[in-house]
Design a protein around this motif. Structure first.
Motif, PDB file in Angstrom:
ATOM      1  N   LEU A 175      12.538   4.421  -3.914  1.00 51.99           N
ATOM      2  CA  LEU A 175      12.140   3.611  -2.860  1.00 51.99           C
ATOM      3  C   LEU A 175      11.137   2.483  -3.145  1.00 51.99           C
ATOM      4  O   LEU A 175      10.921   1.709  -2.255  1.00 51.99           O
ATOM      5  CB  LEU A 175      11.761   4.440  -1.729  1.00 51.99           C
ATOM      6  N   LYS A 176      10.553   2.590  -4.325  1.00 55.27           N
ATOM      7  CA  LYS A 176       9.651   1.811  -4.554  1.00 55.27           C
ATOM      8  C   LYS A 176      10.141   0.258  -4.720  1.00 55.27           C
ATOM      9  O   LYS A 176       9.371  -0.833  -4.426  1.00 55.27           O
ATOM     10  CB  LYS A 176       8.844   2.085  -6.064  1.00 55.27           C
ATOM     11  N   GLY A 177      11.228  -0.036  -5.285  1.00 52.07           N
ATOM     12  CA  GLY A 177      11.953  -1.109  -5.367  1.00 52.07           C
ATOM     13  C   GLY A 177      12.237  -1.706  -3.907  1.00 52.07           C
ATOM     14  O   GLY A 177      12.132  -2.970  -3.816  1.00 52.07           O
ATOM     15  N   PHE A 178      12.497  -0.956  -3.029  1.00 55.66           N
ATOM     16  CA  PHE A 178      12.840  -1.427  -1.628  1.00 55.66           C
ATOM     17  C   PHE A 178      11.332  -2.019  -1.141  1.00 55.66           C
ATOM     18  O   PHE A 178      11.761  -2.894  -0.354  1.00 55.66           O
ATOM     19  CB  PHE A 178      13.318  -0.271  -0.696  1.00 55.66           C
ATOM     20  N   ASN A 221       0.836  -1.308  -0.080  1.00 56.58           N
ATOM     21  CA  ASN A 221       0.103   0.069   0.013  1.00 56.58           C
ATOM     22  C   ASN A 221       0.827   1.165  -0.099  1.00 56.58           C
ATOM     23  O   ASN A 221       0.577   2.504  -0.545  1.00 56.58           O
ATOM     24  CB  ASN A 221      -1.087  -0.011   1.396  1.00 56.58           C
ATOM     25  N   VAL A 222       2.112   1.225   0.469  1.00 55.77           N
ATOM     26  CA  VAL A 222       2.866   2.421   0.803  1.00 55.77           C
ATOM     27  C   VAL A 222       3.771   2.512  -0.618  1.00 55.77           C
ATOM     28  O   VAL A 222       4.281   3.646  -0.812  1.00 55.77           O
ATOM     29  CB  VAL A 222       3.730   2.390   1.707  1.00 55.77           C
ATOM     30  N   GLN A 223       3.697   1.491  -1.444  1.00 51.80           N
ATOM     31  CA  GLN A 223       4.676   1.952  -2.538  1.00 51.80           C
ATOM     32  C   GLN A 223       3.983   3.203  -3.500  1.00 51.80           C
ATOM     33  O   GLN A 223       4.810   3.714  -4.169  1.00 51.80           O
ATOM     34  CB  GLN A 223       4.420   0.515  -3.637  1.00 51.80           C
ATOM     35  N   LYS A 224       2.951   3.269  -3.470  1.00 54.18           N
ATOM     36  CA  LYS A 224       2.324   4.420  -4.575  1.00 54.18           C
ATOM     37  C   LYS A 224       2.675   5.800  -3.861  1.00 54.18           C
ATOM     38  O   LYS A 224       2.668   6.724  -4.760  1.00 54.18           O
ATOM     39  CB  LYS A 224       0.714   4.137  -4.585  1.00 54.18           C
ATOM     40  N   ASP A 225       2.835   5.931  -2.553  1.00 55.74           N
ATOM     41  CA  ASP A 225       3.254   7.337  -1.840  1.00 55.74           C
ATOM     42  C   ASP A 225       4.749   7.268  -1.950  1.00 55.74           C
ATOM     43  O   ASP A 225       5.172   8.431  -1.801  1.00 55.74           O
ATOM     44  CB  ASP A 225       2.763   7.156  -0.355  1.00 55.74           C
ATOM     45  N   GLN A 244       8.825  -2.991  -2.588  1.00 55.82           N
ATOM     46  CA  GLN A 244       8.416  -4.137  -3.449  1.00 55.82           C
ATOM     47  C   GLN A 244       9.002  -5.513  -2.939  1.00 55.82           C
ATOM     48  O   GLN A 244       8.746  -6.499  -2.698  1.00 55.82           O
ATOM     49  CB  GLN A 244       8.691  -3.935  -4.962  1.00 55.82           C
ATOM     50  N   SER A 245      10.529  -5.243  -2.665  1.00 60.66           N
ATOM     51  CA  SER A 245      11.322  -6.387  -2.087  1.00 60.66           C
ATOM     52  C   SER A 245      10.948  -6.669  -0.675  1.00 60.66           C
ATOM     53  O   SER A 245      10.986  -8.012  -0.372  1.00 60.66           O
ATOM     54  CB  SER A 245      12.946  -5.819  -2.188  1.00 60.66           C
ATOM     55  N   ILE A 246      10.584  -5.805   0.104  1.00 61.45           N
ATOM     56  CA  ILE A 246      10.021  -6.233   1.413  1.00 61.45           C
ATOM     57  C   ILE A 246       8.776  -7.100   1.410  1.00 61.45           C
ATOM     58  O   ILE A 246       8.264  -8.059   1.995  1.00 61.45           O
ATOM     59  CB  ILE A 246       9.833  -4.977   2.293  1.00 61.45           C
ATOM     60  N   ALA A 247       7.739  -6.737   0.444  1.00 59.20           N
ATOM     61  CA  ALA A 247       6.661  -7.317   0.032  1.00 59.20           C
ATOM     62  C   ALA A 247       6.706  -8.829  -0.337  1.00 59.20           C
ATOM     63  O   ALA A 247       6.113  -9.552  -0.065  1.00 59.20           O
ATOM     64  CB  ALA A 247       5.594  -6.499  -0.709  1.00 59.20           C
ATOM     65  N   GLU A 248       7.899  -8.838  -1.413  1.00 60.18           N
ATOM     66  CA  GLU A 248       7.751 -10.080  -1.796  1.00 60.18           C
ATOM     67  C   GLU A 248       8.775 -11.008  -0.903  1.00 60.18           C
ATOM     68  O   GLU A 248       8.416 -12.413  -0.849  1.00 60.18           O
ATOM     69  CB  GLU A 248       8.954 -10.035  -3.055  1.00 60.18           C
ATOM     70  N   THR A 249       9.583 -10.393  -0.077  1.00 65.37           N
ATOM     71  CA  THR A 249      10.259 -11.423   0.964  1.00 65.37           C
ATOM     72  C   THR A 249       8.964 -11.771   2.066  1.00 65.37           C
ATOM     73  O   THR A 249       9.309 -13.051   2.467  1.00 65.37           O
ATOM     74  CB  THR A 249      11.284 -10.516   1.685  1.00 65.37           C
ATOM     75  N   CYS A 250       8.336 -10.865   2.422  1.00 69.52           N
ATOM     76  CA  CYS A 250       7.166 -11.417   3.254  1.00 69.52           C
ATOM     77  C   CYS A 250       6.223 -12.485   2.817  1.00 69.52           C
ATOM     78  O   CYS A 250       5.939 -13.129   3.592  1.00 69.52           O
ATOM     79  CB  CYS A 250       6.346 -10.072   3.746  1.00 69.52           C
TER      80      CYS A 250
END
Length: 65
Positions: free
Chosen positions: A43-46, A34-38, A48-54
């Motif tokens: 920082l969007k890649g960071f 949800n925070v990626q769009k803001d 996204q990598s957190i979301a994928e790891t989770c």
């Protein structure tokens, strides 16, 4: 950005159950998505990598053999 949603409000046990861990991981994954769009493009890649790891961790913990 609503950060308190990923922080626990109280500690119920010194050893959390698997369900509580999966719930926290899912909440963090949802928050990162949800925070990626803001975030700025750098920082969007960071996030996204957190979301994928989770997501990988959640799938690993809930997989059925």
């Amino acid at each position: 950005m609503f950060v308190p949603s990923i922080l626990p409000t109280s500690i119920q046990s010194t050893r959390p159950s698997k369900r509580k861990i999966v719930k926290a991981v899912y909440t963090t994954e949802k928050f990162a998505n949800n925070v990626q769009k803001d975030l700025p493009n750098e920082l969007k890649g960071f996030a996204q990598s957190i979301a994928e790891t989770c997501k990988k961790a959640r799938n690993f913990m809930t997989k059925v053999d």
